[in-house]
Design a protein around this motif. Structure first.
Motif, PDB file in Angstrom:
ATOM      1  N   TYR A  19       0.819  -1.211   0.000  1.00 46.75           N
ATOM      2  CA  TYR A  19       0.000   0.000   0.000  1.00 46.75           C
ATOM      3  C   TYR A  19       0.852   1.261   0.000  1.00 46.75           C
ATOM      4  O   TYR A  19       0.423   2.314  -0.427  1.00 46.75           O
ATOM      5  CB  TYR A  19      -0.942   0.027   1.210  1.00 46.75           C
ATOM      6  N   ARG A  20       2.070   1.156   0.493  1.00 46.33           N
ATOM      7  CA  ARG A  20       2.951   2.319   0.579  1.00 46.33           C
ATOM      8  C   ARG A  20       3.478   2.772  -0.775  1.00 46.33           C
ATOM      9  O   ARG A  20       3.933   3.900  -0.908  1.00 46.33           O
ATOM     10  CB  ARG A  20       4.135   2.005   1.498  1.00 46.33           C
ATOM     11  N   THR A  21       3.422   1.900  -1.779  1.00 45.66           N
ATOM     12  CA  THR A  21       4.035   2.236  -3.068  1.00 45.66           C
ATOM     13  C   THR A  21       3.102   2.013  -4.254  1.00 45.66           C
ATOM     14  O   THR A  21       3.564   1.857  -5.383  1.00 45.66           O
ATOM     15  CB  THR A  21       5.320   1.411  -3.280  1.00 45.66           C
ATOM     16  N   ASN A  54       1.803   8.904   4.223  1.00 52.70           N
ATOM     17  CA  ASN A  54       2.889   9.751   3.727  1.00 52.70           C
ATOM     18  C   ASN A  54       3.642   9.048   2.599  1.00 52.70           C
ATOM     19  O   ASN A  54       3.909   9.641   1.549  1.00 52.70           O
ATOM     20  CB  ASN A  54       3.834  10.113   4.873  1.00 52.70           C
ATOM     21  N   ASP A  55       3.962   7.783   2.814  1.00 51.06           N
ATOM     22  CA  ASP A  55       4.676   7.022   1.787  1.00 51.06           C
ATOM     23  C   ASP A  55       3.828   6.866   0.522  1.00 51.06           C
ATOM     24  O   ASP A  55       4.335   7.015  -0.594  1.00 51.06           O
ATOM     25  CB  ASP A  55       5.050   5.627   2.303  1.00 51.06           C
ATOM     26  N   ALA A  56       2.550   6.561   0.693  1.00 54.32           N
ATOM     27  CA  ALA A  56       1.669   6.341  -0.459  1.00 54.32           C
ATOM     28  C   ALA A  56       1.485   7.618  -1.272  1.00 54.32           C
ATOM     29  O   ALA A  56       1.548   7.595  -2.507  1.00 54.32           O
ATOM     30  CB  ALA A  56       0.321   5.805   0.005  1.00 54.32           C
ATOM     31  N   VAL A  57       1.260   8.729  -0.605  1.00 51.29           N
ATOM     32  CA  VAL A  57       1.080  10.012  -1.298  1.00 51.29           C
ATOM     33  C   VAL A  57       2.366  10.389  -2.039  1.00 51.29           C
ATOM     34  O   VAL A  57       2.327  10.799  -3.199  1.00 51.29           O
ATOM     35  CB  VAL A  57       0.650  11.114  -0.305  1.00 51.29           C
ATOM     36  N   SER A  59       4.815   8.327  -3.047  1.00 45.02           N
ATOM     37  CA  SER A  59       5.053   7.362  -4.116  1.00 45.02           C
ATOM     38  C   SER A  59       4.197   7.659  -5.347  1.00 45.02           C
ATOM     39  O   SER A  59       4.632   7.475  -6.478  1.00 45.02           O
ATOM     40  CB  SER A  59       4.754   5.954  -3.606  1.00 45.02           C
ATOM     41  N   ALA A  60       2.969   8.148  -5.113  1.00 44.56           N
ATOM     42  CA  ALA A  60       2.058   8.472  -6.219  1.00 44.56           C
ATOM     43  C   ALA A  60       2.325   9.861  -6.799  1.00 44.56           C
ATOM     44  O   ALA A  60       1.684  10.254  -7.775  1.00 44.56           O
ATOM     45  CB  ALA A  60       0.615   8.366  -5.740  1.00 44.56           C
ATOM     46  N   GLY A  61       3.249  10.622  -6.195  1.00 45.63           N
ATOM     47  CA  GLY A  61       3.570  11.954  -6.693  1.00 45.63           C
ATOM     48  C   GLY A  61       2.470  12.970  -6.439  1.00 45.63           C
ATOM     49  O   GLY A  61       2.303  13.918  -7.209  1.00 45.63           O
ATOM     50  N   LEU A  62       1.741  12.803  -5.345  1.00 50.57           N
ATOM     51  CA  LEU A  62       0.591  13.669  -5.059  1.00 50.57           C
ATOM     52  C   LEU A  62       0.819  14.616  -3.880  1.00 50.57           C
ATOM     53  O   LEU A  62      -0.137  15.170  -3.334  1.00 50.57           O
ATOM     54  CB  LEU A  62      -0.644  12.797  -4.778  1.00 50.57           C
ATOM     55  N   GLU A  63       2.069  14.858  -3.509  1.00 51.84           N
ATOM     56  CA  GLU A  63       2.359  15.666  -2.328  1.00 51.84           C
ATOM     57  C   GLU A  63       1.753  17.063  -2.373  1.00 51.84           C
ATOM     58  O   GLU A  63       1.359  17.604  -1.351  1.00 51.84           O
ATOM     59  CB  GLU A  63       3.872  15.814  -2.112  1.00 51.84           C
ATOM     60  N   ARG A  64       1.674  17.660  -3.552  1.00 52.24           N
ATOM     61  CA  ARG A  64       1.217  19.056  -3.660  1.00 52.24           C
ATOM     62  C   ARG A  64      -0.281  19.177  -3.935  1.00 52.24           C
ATOM     63  O   ARG A  64      -0.775  20.280  -4.124  1.00 52.24           O
ATOM     64  CB  ARG A  64       2.006  19.747  -4.759  1.00 52.24           C
ATOM     65  N   VAL A  65      -0.976  18.074  -3.970  1.00 45.49           N
ATOM     66  CA  VAL A  65      -2.387  18.093  -4.360  1.00 45.49           C
ATOM     67  C   VAL A  65      -3.329  18.260  -3.170  1.00 45.49           C
ATOM     68  O   VAL A  65      -4.384  18.870  -3.301  1.00 45.49           O
ATOM     69  CB  VAL A  65      -2.751  16.800  -5.132  1.00 45.49           C
ATOM     70  N   PHE A  66      -2.931  17.772  -2.015  1.00 41.39           N
ATOM     71  CA  PHE A  66      -3.868  17.692  -0.895  1.00 41.39           C
ATOM     72  C   PHE A  66      -3.731  18.846   0.093  1.00 41.39           C
ATOM     73  O   PHE A  66      -2.629  19.254   0.442  1.00 41.39           O
ATOM     74  CB  PHE A  66      -3.688  16.360  -0.151  1.00 41.39           C
ATOM     75  N   ALA A  68      -5.100  18.324   3.040  1.00 39.75           N
ATOM     76  CA  ALA A  68      -4.962  17.549   4.275  1.00 39.75           C
ATOM     77  C   ALA A  68      -4.897  16.067   3.933  1.00 39.75           C
ATOM     78  O   ALA A  68      -5.560  15.610   3.007  1.00 39.75           O
ATOM     79  CB  ALA A  68      -6.129  17.826   5.218  1.00 39.75           C
ATOM     80  N   VAL A  69      -4.101  15.353   4.708  1.00 40.61           N
ATOM     81  CA  VAL A  69      -4.058  13.894   4.649  1.00 40.61           C
ATOM     82  C   VAL A  69      -4.353  13.439   6.073  1.00 40.61           C
ATOM     83  O   VAL A  69      -3.538  13.611   6.968  1.00 40.61           O
ATOM     84  CB  VAL A  69      -2.694  13.368   4.152  1.00 40.61           C
ATOM     85  N   LEU A  70      -5.551  12.905   6.262  1.00 42.48           N
ATOM     86  CA  LEU A  70      -6.064  12.605   7.592  1.00 42.48           C
ATOM     87  C   LEU A  70      -6.073  11.109   7.865  1.00 42.48           C
ATOM     88  O   LEU A  70      -6.644  10.335   7.098  1.00 42.48           O
ATOM     89  CB  LEU A  70      -7.483  13.150   7.733  1.00 42.48           C
ATOM     90  N   SER A  71      -5.474  10.727   8.965  1.00 41.42           N
ATOM     91  CA  SER A  71      -5.473   9.334   9.414  1.00 41.42           C
ATOM     92  C   SER A  71      -6.390   9.204  10.622  1.00 41.42           C
ATOM     93  O   SER A  71      -6.381  10.072  11.508  1.00 41.42           O
ATOM     94  CB  SER A  71      -4.064   8.903   9.805  1.00 41.42           C
ATOM     95  N   ILE A  72      -7.119   8.113  10.677  1.00 40.19           N
ATOM     96  CA  ILE A  72      -8.010   7.873  11.817  1.00 40.19           C
ATOM     97  C   ILE A  72      -7.223   7.628  13.101  1.00 40.19           C
ATOM     98  O   ILE A  72      -7.814   7.575  14.172  1.00 40.19           O
ATOM     99  CB  ILE A  72      -8.984   6.710  11.549  1.00 40.19           C
ATOM    100  N   ASP A  73      -5.901   7.533  13.007  1.00 43.18           N
ATOM    101  CA  ASP A  73      -5.087   7.345  14.208  1.00 43.18           C
ATOM    102  C   ASP A  73      -5.363   8.432  15.246  1.00 43.18           C
ATOM    103  O   ASP A  73      -5.246   8.193  16.443  1.00 43.18           O
ATOM    104  CB  ASP A  73      -3.596   7.354  13.860  1.00 43.18           C
TER     105      ASP A  73
END
Length: 150
Positions: A19-21, A54-57, A59-66, A68-73
């Motif tokens: 899932y990370r990549t 963080n790794d998935a975003v 890896s997909a090259g989407l760092e500048r698109v979001f 917020a990246v929200l985790s239920i943690d």
């Protein structure tokens, strides 16, 4: 593995790590960027950990698109618990009725709709609807339809 009991349980760590990549679908970067250009806030809400997201975003090259990246943690409750969906309201300062929530997971669409989000099921693989009593506002084959619905 519950769905496929004959699966090799030793594969579980490697599958979860994959899932990370994962690559994103080709339409994702452009559609999300164009939605953001309209003034929409664009976010991820996931059951994944912050490190995995963080790794998935990245890896997909989407760092500048979001926005917020929200985790239920943060709330320590998995989706479909209302507290998980409440992170969107808390983090982005928006009311549930003003949120358009997209997912390819039909169970997630059902939970988000019950929370009060307008839901769009991205059904790329033509899966059957398992929650007919909780219909989404729309069903689309990809994200491009979000721009047309604009």
């Amino acid at each position: 593995f519950a769905k496929f009991p004959s699966s090799d349980r030793g594969l579980r760590p490697a599958l979860l790590d994959a899932y990370r990549t994962l690559d994103c679908y080709p339409d994702v970067p452009g559609v999300l960027s164009r939605l953001r250009d309209t003034g929409a806030k664009v976010a991820i809400l996931s059951n994944g950990s912050p490190a995995m997201l963080n790794d998935a975003v990245s890896s997909a090259g989407l760092e500048r698109v979001f926005d917020a990246v929200l985790s239920i943690d943060i709330v320590r409750r998995f989706k479909t618990a209302p507290e998980a969906y409440g992170l969107v309201e808390q983090s982005l300062g928006v009311r549930p009725a003003s949120v358009s929530f997209q997912s390819s997971n039909r169970w997630d669409i059902a939970g988000a709709g019950r929370f009060g989000f307008r839901t769009v099921w991205i059904n790329r693989t033509h899966q059957p609807d398992e929650y007919r009593d909780m219909p989404p506002a729309a069903v689309l084959p990809d994200l491009e339809g979000l721009l047309a619905a604009g």
